[in-house]
Design a protein around this motif. Sequence first.
Motif, PDB file in Angstrom:
ATOM      1  N   GLY A  64       0.822  -1.207   0.000  1.00  8.29           N
ATOM      2  CA  GLY A  64       0.000   0.000   0.000  1.00  8.29           C
ATOM      3  C   GLY A  64       0.852   1.252   0.000  1.00  8.29           C
ATOM      4  N   ALA A  65       1.900   1.241   0.808  1.00  5.69           N
ATOM      5  CA  ALA A  65       2.811   2.393   0.882  1.00  5.69           C
ATOM      6  C   ALA A  65       3.476   2.641  -0.472  1.00  5.69           C
ATOM      7  CB  ALA A  65       3.866   2.148   1.958  1.00  5.69           C
ATOM      8  N   CYS A  66       3.854   1.566  -1.142  1.00  4.26           N
ATOM      9  CA  CYS A  66       4.498   1.696  -2.452  1.00  4.26           C
ATOM     10  C   CYS A  66       3.507   2.164  -3.517  1.00  4.26           C
ATOM     11  CB  CYS A  66       5.131   0.364  -2.861  1.00  4.26           C
ATOM     12  SG  CYS A  66       6.618  -0.050  -1.896  1.00  4.26           S
ATOM     13  N   ALA A  67       2.251   1.762  -3.370  1.00  4.71           N
ATOM     14  CA  ALA A  67       1.220   2.241  -4.298  1.00  4.71           C
ATOM     15  C   ALA A  67       1.026   3.750  -4.143  1.00  4.71           C
ATOM     16  CB  ALA A  67      -0.096   1.507  -4.051  1.00  4.71           C
ATOM     17  N   ILE A  68       1.044   4.216  -2.911  1.00  3.37           N
ATOM     18  CA  ILE A  68       0.898   5.650  -2.645  1.00  3.37           C
ATOM     19  C   ILE A  68       2.067   6.417  -3.247  1.00  3.37           C
ATOM     20  CG2 ILE A  68       0.856   7.399  -0.811  1.00  3.37           C
ATOM     21  CD1 ILE A  68      -0.601   5.231   0.917  1.00  3.37           C
TER      22      ILE A  68
END
Length: 230
Positions: free
Chosen positions: A101-105
Amino acid sequence: MAYSSSSSSNKLVFFLSFLLFVFSNNLVAGETQKVKLSLYYESLCPYSQKFINDDLVKLFESDLHRITDLMLVPFGNAKVSDNLTVTCQHGEEECKLNAIGACAIRTWPNPKMHYWFIRCVEKDTKNWESCFKTYGGEKAIRDCYSGDLSKKIILGYAKQTLNLKPKKEYVPWVTVNGKPLYEHYDDFVAQICKAYQGKAPLPKVCNSSALAKKKVLKLQVSYADETFHY
């Protein structure tokens, strides 16, 4: 004569562009005018999943996103040891999905982009990789996750979460302009409408009868002191 015609055309284009700018500015709130909605969550918390899938989607299924600055923070009730090892409440898989999720952001800084990917992941955490087929971003997200970058981002989210004032008590933890909604987190739409002070007109959803306050029968949250699953 040709020069005069060209000059007039340029002025007309400029005038029309100016009108478009003014019109757009009156419809969409400027970044500094937007209400800041923050969600502190963890990927395998069923209540975080429910909020992301069923509630937060209202931002983008209506025109509420025009006046909202959404920030997702995937860390939740995780802990960080002295040697900077992150332990997640629901085990290693949750740590992985938080990092995804952090990498998607990071891959899609615009909330309109990364929200839909994260929602896809949260709807089916067993088959989350199928979300790449729908939304793309596979190489960028995998590269981010497999390198040191994802840990660096997560540690940044950890600091952000652990330094909250007042402190986070559980997840999902929802704040509007930095103020926690506590057990009324599902009332975030009404709170955004109430907090907005910009010049652009209020979104239509703010005048909807759907804003009637719900009665909370049971607080659906995961507390930080609940048993960790290693």
